[in-house]
Scaffold this motif. Structure first.
Motif, PDB file in Angstrom:
ATOM      1  N   GLY A  20       0.659  -1.345  -0.019  1.00 47.03           N
ATOM      2  CA  GLY A  20      -0.108  -0.105   0.107  1.00 47.03           C
ATOM      3  C   GLY A  20       0.825   1.282  -0.060  1.00 47.03           C
ATOM      4  O   GLY A  20       0.100   2.354  -0.064  1.00 47.03           O
ATOM      5  N   SER A  21       2.089   1.178   0.095  1.00 50.81           N
ATOM      6  CA  SER A  21       3.036   2.518  -0.183  1.00 50.81           C
ATOM      7  C   SER A  21       2.867   2.990  -1.404  1.00 50.81           C
ATOM      8  O   SER A  21       2.987   2.390  -2.460  1.00 50.81           O
ATOM      9  CB  SER A  21       4.358   2.116   0.410  1.00 50.81           C
ATOM     10  N   ASP A  22       3.257   4.270  -1.327  1.00 60.40           N
ATOM     11  CA  ASP A  22       3.214   4.822  -2.666  1.00 60.40           C
ATOM     12  C   ASP A  22       4.744   5.470  -2.802  1.00 60.40           C
ATOM     13  O   ASP A  22       5.259   6.262  -2.035  1.00 60.40           O
ATOM     14  CB  ASP A  22       2.383   6.125  -2.722  1.00 60.40           C
ATOM     15  N   LEU A  23       5.628   4.953  -3.691  1.00 56.13           N
ATOM     16  CA  LEU A  23       6.921   5.326  -3.925  1.00 56.13           C
ATOM     17  C   LEU A  23       7.116   6.626  -4.492  1.00 56.13           C
ATOM     18  O   LEU A  23       8.203   6.985  -4.718  1.00 56.13           O
ATOM     19  CB  LEU A  23       7.507   4.371  -5.057  1.00 56.13           C
ATOM     20  N   SER A  24       5.678   7.549  -4.925  1.00 53.72           N
ATOM     21  CA  SER A  24       6.126   8.921  -5.406  1.00 53.72           C
ATOM     22  C   SER A  24       6.014   9.938  -4.170  1.00 53.72           C
ATOM     23  O   SER A  24       6.199  11.029  -4.627  1.00 53.72           O
ATOM     24  CB  SER A  24       5.173   9.130  -6.492  1.00 53.72           C
ATOM     25  N   LYS A  25       5.677   9.262  -2.974  1.00 49.73           N
ATOM     26  CA  LYS A  25       5.692  10.222  -1.903  1.00 49.73           C
ATOM     27  C   LYS A  25       6.894   9.882  -0.689  1.00 49.73           C
ATOM     28  O   LYS A  25       7.240   8.697  -0.872  1.00 49.73           O
ATOM     29  CB  LYS A  25       4.330   9.907  -0.907  1.00 49.73           C
ATOM     30  N   PRO A  26       6.985  10.808  -0.073  1.00 55.71           N
ATOM     31  CA  PRO A  26       8.174  10.651   0.789  1.00 55.71           C
ATOM     32  C   PRO A  26       7.807   9.339   1.885  1.00 55.71           C
ATOM     33  O   PRO A  26       7.037   9.254   2.140  1.00 55.71           O
ATOM     34  CB  PRO A  26       8.234  11.959   1.623  1.00 55.71           C
ATOM     35  N   MET A  27       9.169   8.916   2.333  1.00 57.93           N
ATOM     36  CA  MET A  27       9.001   7.603   3.051  1.00 57.93           C
ATOM     37  C   MET A  27      10.143   7.620   4.081  1.00 57.93           C
ATOM     38  O   MET A  27      11.555   7.966   3.458  1.00 57.93           O
ATOM     39  CB  MET A  27       8.991   6.222   2.242  1.00 57.93           C
ATOM     40  N   ASN A  28       9.929   7.262   5.269  1.00 53.61           N
ATOM     41  CA  ASN A  28      11.253   7.082   6.112  1.00 53.61           C
ATOM     42  C   ASN A  28      11.780   6.038   5.709  1.00 53.61           C
ATOM     43  O   ASN A  28      11.336   4.738   6.038  1.00 53.61           O
ATOM     44  CB  ASN A  28      10.667   7.598   7.669  1.00 53.61           C
ATOM     45  N   MET A  29      13.426   6.019   5.637  1.00 52.44           N
ATOM     46  CA  MET A  29      13.887   4.821   5.277  1.00 52.44           C
ATOM     47  C   MET A  29      15.097   4.425   6.238  1.00 52.44           C
ATOM     48  O   MET A  29      15.775   5.640   6.314  1.00 52.44           O
ATOM     49  CB  MET A  29      14.120   4.625   3.900  1.00 52.44           C
ATOM     50  N   ASP A  30      15.547   3.268   6.557  1.00 54.67           N
ATOM     51  CA  ASP A  30      16.739   3.005   7.108  1.00 54.67           C
ATOM     52  C   ASP A  30      17.531   2.252   6.005  1.00 54.67           C
ATOM     53  O   ASP A  30      17.250   1.394   5.500  1.00 54.67           O
ATOM     54  CB  ASP A  30      16.432   2.032   8.271  1.00 54.67           C
ATOM     55  N   PHE A  31      18.942   2.726   6.073  1.00 54.11           N
ATOM     56  CA  PHE A  31      19.734   2.029   5.129  1.00 54.11           C
ATOM     57  C   PHE A  31      21.070   1.547   6.069  1.00 54.11           C
ATOM     58  O   PHE A  31      21.070   2.209   7.042  1.00 54.11           O
ATOM     59  CB  PHE A  31      20.464   3.182   4.277  1.00 54.11           C
TER      60      PHE A  31
END
Length: 112
Positions: A20-31
């Motif tokens: 359900g996530s939208d890859l065109s909107k900001p997302m908090n990510m851990d690398f």
């Protein structure tokens, strides 16, 4: 999703979309950066912080490994994620570290 390659990064991003996530909107990510020890991990973290990431260096007792966690809110397009992984790899290489994947809770409505 047709423009996302069929590799490990692409598979992970497609899983976010399926959830359900939208890859065109900001997302908090851990690398994640695998590091040889705390001293080198802290040195990497210091450099990565200058790139706009929040960082922490932690030891996993079970795996017996050090990891530098690099957190940032980004628009998680395939090209952005690959570019960040490459950048983190280049920063960490002189210290014996390497980019070791990423994770996120996604940005799907109603999910945290």
């Amino acid at each position: 999703m047709d423009n996302i390659p069929n590799d490990e990064t692409g598979a992970a991003l497609k899983a976010y979309v399926k959830d359900g996530s939208d890859l065109s909107k900001p997302m908090n990510m851990d690398f994640f950066i695998a590091v040889p020890n705390k001293v080198k991990g802290d040195a990497i973290a210091q450099k990565v912080t200058k790139l706009g990431f929040q960082t922490s260096v932690e030891f996993d007792d079970e795996a017996q490994e050090w990891t530098c966690y690099c957190n940032k809110t980004i628009v998680p397009s395939y090209s952005n994620v690959v570019a960040i992984e490459k950048q983190l790899d280049e920063v960490s290489k002189p210290y014996g570290g390497y980019s070791d994947g990423f994770g996120s809770f996604g940005n799907a409505e109603g999910k945290i």
